[in-house]
Design an enzyme around this catalytic site. Structure first.
Site, PDB file in Angstrom:
ATOM      1  N   GLU A  91      31.679  12.292  -6.283  1.00  0.00           N
ATOM      2  CA  GLU A  91      32.258  11.359  -7.333  1.00  0.00           C
ATOM      3  C   GLU A  91      31.561  10.960  -8.620  1.00  0.00           C
ATOM      4  O   GLU A  91      30.837   9.642  -8.004  1.00  0.00           O
ATOM      5  CB  GLU A  91      33.664  10.348  -7.369  1.00  0.00           C
ATOM      6  CG  GLU A  91      34.541  10.879  -6.359  1.00  0.00           C
ATOM      7  CD  GLU A  91      35.593  12.500  -7.720  1.00  0.00           C
ATOM      8  OE1 GLU A  91      35.599  12.218  -8.923  1.00  0.00           O
ATOM      9  OE2 GLU A  91      36.537  13.457  -6.879  1.00  0.00           O
ATOM     10  N   CYS A 132      33.538   3.875 -14.417  1.00  0.00           N
ATOM     11  CA  CYS A 132      32.482   5.567 -14.414  1.00  0.00           C
ATOM     12  C   CYS A 132      33.504   6.488 -15.728  1.00  0.00           C
ATOM     13  O   CYS A 132      33.004   6.839 -16.348  1.00  0.00           O
ATOM     14  CB  CYS A 132      32.469   6.250 -12.798  1.00  0.00           C
ATOM     15  SG  CYS A 132      34.204   6.290 -12.421  1.00  0.00           S
ATOM     16  N   GLY A 192      29.308   7.030  -6.912  1.00  0.00           N
ATOM     17  CA  GLY A 192      28.538   6.327  -7.303  1.00  0.00           C
ATOM     18  C   GLY A 192      28.243   7.321  -8.727  1.00  0.00           C
ATOM     19  O   GLY A 192      28.407   7.944  -9.765  1.00  0.00           O
ATOM     20  N   SER A 193      26.224   7.253  -8.811  1.00  0.00           N
ATOM     21  CA  SER A 193      25.593   7.616  -9.661  1.00  0.00           C
ATOM     22  C   SER A 193      25.344   9.182  -9.625  1.00  0.00           C
ATOM     23  O   SER A 193      25.215   9.112  -7.957  1.00  0.00           O
ATOM     24  CB  SER A 193      24.126   7.365 -10.316  1.00  0.00           C
ATOM     25  OG  SER A 193      23.067   7.115  -8.807  1.00  0.00           O
ATOM     26  N   PRO A 194      24.931  10.383 -10.482  1.00  0.00           N
ATOM     27  CA  PRO A 194      24.419  10.896 -10.320  1.00  0.00           C
ATOM     28  C   PRO A 194      23.403  11.041  -9.485  1.00  0.00           C
ATOM     29  O   PRO A 194      22.730  12.612  -8.696  1.00  0.00           O
ATOM     30  CB  PRO A 194      24.377  11.973 -11.736  1.00  0.00           C
ATOM     31  CG  PRO A 194      25.162  11.246 -12.208  1.00  0.00           C
ATOM     32  CD  PRO A 194      24.825   9.574 -12.007  1.00  0.00           C
ATOM     33  N   ARG A 195      22.121   9.730 -10.165  1.00  0.00           N
ATOM     34  CA  ARG A 195      20.802  10.594  -9.211  1.00  0.00           C
ATOM     35  C   ARG A 195      20.974  10.263  -7.805  1.00  0.00           C
ATOM     36  O   ARG A 195      20.331  10.776  -6.835  1.00  0.00           O
ATOM     37  CB  ARG A 195      20.111   9.270  -9.565  1.00  0.00           C
ATOM     38  CG  ARG A 195      19.208   8.846  -8.601  1.00  0.00           C
ATOM     39  CD  ARG A 195      18.259   7.604  -9.705  1.00  0.00           C
ATOM     40  NE  ARG A 195      18.714   6.544  -9.034  1.00  0.00           N
ATOM     41  CZ  ARG A 195      18.618   6.086  -7.492  1.00  0.00           C
ATOM     42  NH1 ARG A 195      17.553   6.840  -6.911  1.00  0.00           N
ATOM     43  NH2 ARG A 195      18.660   4.511  -7.515  1.00  0.00           N
ATOM     44  N   VAL A 196      21.837   9.264  -7.236  1.00  0.00           N
ATOM     45  CA  VAL A 196      22.053   9.848  -6.527  1.00  0.00           C
ATOM     46  C   VAL A 196      22.646  10.208  -5.506  1.00  0.00           C
ATOM     47  O   VAL A 196      23.029  10.414  -4.323  1.00  0.00           O
ATOM     48  CB  VAL A 196      22.699   7.624  -5.247  1.00  0.00           C
ATOM     49  CG1 VAL A 196      22.910   7.852  -3.914  1.00  0.00           C
ATOM     50  CG2 VAL A 196      21.763   6.431  -6.112  1.00  0.00           C
ATOM     51  N   GLY A 197      24.182  10.958  -6.274  1.00  0.00           N
ATOM     52  CA  GLY A 197      24.788  12.109  -5.253  1.00  0.00           C
ATOM     53  C   GLY A 197      23.034  13.054  -5.400  1.00  0.00           C
ATOM     54  O   GLY A 197      23.624  13.962  -4.747  1.00  0.00           O
TER      55      GLY A 197
END
Length: 483
Positions: A226, A260, A204-209
């Site tokens: 990822e 991505c 997913g996104s870096p924010r949620v990661g």
């Protein structure tokens, strides 16, 4: 085919269990299965998954079409094929992956035999994204099963038809104590992340990661993240421009740019920029049609997944146009269909939001450059991307960029297709990801690499206390000659 008893299908469904109940069930089963879930059982599980996917291919195509009009050929190539390839690759190599590894002897522990063994981490969580919901649910599952784990899959609620089908496929193939699917929104993800999984695989996104990693830290679960980022494409003066255009159009506009590792933006040398732009636009017209009406009708063009993402992409486009970007191709949208046609922009400046945010949609900024050092500096000034692409026939030009930049992966004279190479690790760096997937790298991500040291005729006990004069002499000799 005779299915091992541990894989016999139960008359139960993860839908009837809470996340906690599924976790507890798998925890007990995983402990009981430890040391008994060998290569035969793992290959049987992979065969079951493969057979079920192949039999239900028409349903997979229909589900992804219902969620965001993904073309059937694209589903086969980018959703189903990578999973089946991953299964076949794991089956061919699993014996070697599982084999205990000998480690070179060390003088400091002479008389011992050292080795590495790969054991399952235990109960693992896979949180899948919406952009490739089938591939990125079942691809990691292949690695997790090959490593001998129990798995909970949380598919994205943004692709509900595919999420429901994923649950149905899993329930057909596996018992809940081996693989389960838990559906729901972000609240369900938070509930799952509060549980002490042994490994978490998130795409997913870096924010949620970052939120996933924070949650994992509370139970000290290992993670594979990822993520994403602004993956740049650099076109050098010697590039084969038609080849570059073909690769960029496919890599950027497949899945409507919701990939991505799609080329986020293109740096093109000023001396070839006009020619490249003309070839690029012609390639878009050849693939998707000559105008808005034709591109809308194209059976090969996906849609944006939901209104929120459509509005975000449209806002980036509107902002860029308002601040002086020139539209070389496309630029039209239709909110009723969540349609954004393939759009190429030039005259993109630092003041525009599109220059800073990950686009994750079918907008392609073209940025001209004179000096490659300025491009390298710009790449290095930003977050490390998940992928970087270079188009050039000059090896020195390519090697200079590869050596002086950092990214999860590099594609030279191609885009995106490195994802399909089963012998390459797939992953990011820092903001674009942690850890690797695919093939043996995915197997190891879901395994604990356990060192085992066995005494054969070791003399290390000569160095144990009490520290007599003789022992002190031996310690002195050891430190002097083995340091």
């Amino acid at each position: 085919m005779t299915i091992p008893i541990s894989l016999a299908k139960l008359n139960s469904s993860a839908d009837t269990h809470s996340a906690l109940e599924v976790f507890n069930l798998q925890k007990v089963a995983s402990s009981a299965r430890r040391g008994k879930f060998g290569i035969a059982e793992r290959i049987a599980a992979l065969n079951l998954l493969k057979e079920t996917i192949q039999r239900r291919e028409p349903e997979i195509i229909a589900a992804l079409a219902a969620d965001f009009r993904k073309p059937a050929s694209e589903v086969k190539l980018t959703e189903i094929f990578p999973v089946l390839q991953e299964i076949n690759h794991a089956k061919r190599n699993l014996k070697d992956w599982m084999k205990p590894r000998r480690v070179r002897a060390a003088l400091s522990v002479a008389g011992t035999r050292a080795g590495l063994r790969y054991e399952p981490k235990g109960v693992c969580l896979i949180i899948a994204p919406w952009n490739y919901p089938f591939n990125l649910s079942f691809g990691p599952l292949v690695s997790a099963l090959a490593a001998g784990n129990s798995v909970v899959i949380k598919p994205s609620e943004l692709t509900p038809h595919t999420a429901t089908l994923i649950g149905s496929i899993v329930r057909e193939a596996f018992s809940v104590d081996l693989v389960a699917v838990v559906e729901g929104d972000a609240a369900v993800s938070q509930e799952l992340l509060a549980l002490p999984f042994d490994h978490i695989f998130f795409t997913g996104s870096p924010r949620v990661g970052k939120l996933v990693m924070e949650a994992a830290s509370k139970t000290l679960a290992s993670v594979t993240l990822e993520l994403g980022g602004k993956s740049p494409t650099i076109i050098g003066p010697t590039a084969n421009l038609p080849k570059a255009a073909r690769n960029i159009v496919w890599g950027k506009f497949s899945n409507n740019g919701q990939t991505c590792i799609a080329p986020d933006h293109v740096f093109v040398h000023r001396c070839i920029a006009q020619k490249f732009n003309e070839i690029l636009v012609k390639e878009i017209v050849r693939v998707y049609g000559k105008d808005f009406a034709a591109q809308r009708r194209s059976a090969d063009y996906c849609r944006i997944v939901n209104d929120q993402h459509f509005n975000r992409i449209n806002k980036l486009l509107t902002d860029a146009k308002a601040k002086g970007a020139k539209i070389l191709q496309g630029g039209q949208v239709d909110a009723t269909e969540r349609l954004v046609v393939p759009t190429v922009l030039s005259n993109v400046t630092a003041a525009m939001d599109i220059n800073h945010e990950e686009i994750f949609g079918p907008l392609l900024p073209i940025i001209e450059y004179d000096d490659i050092d300025s491009v390298i500096k710009r790449v290095n000034d930003g977050d490390k991307p998940l992928a970087l692409y270079v188009f050039s026939e000059d090896k020195q030009f390519v090697n200079n960029i590869v050596a002086r930049t950092s990214s999860g992966s590099v594609g030279v004279n191609l885009s995106v297709v490195h994802f399909l190479h089963p012998n390459l690790p797939f992953g990011g760096v820092n903001n674009s990801g942690i850890g690797s997937a695919h093939g043996v790298y995915g197997f190891r991500a879901f395994s604990h690499e356990k060192p085992v040291l066995i005494d054969k005729f070791s003399i290390t006990h000569w160095l144990f206390p009490p520290y007599t004069k003789k022992v002190k002499q031996l310690i002195g000799i050891t430190v002097k000659y083995l340091s």
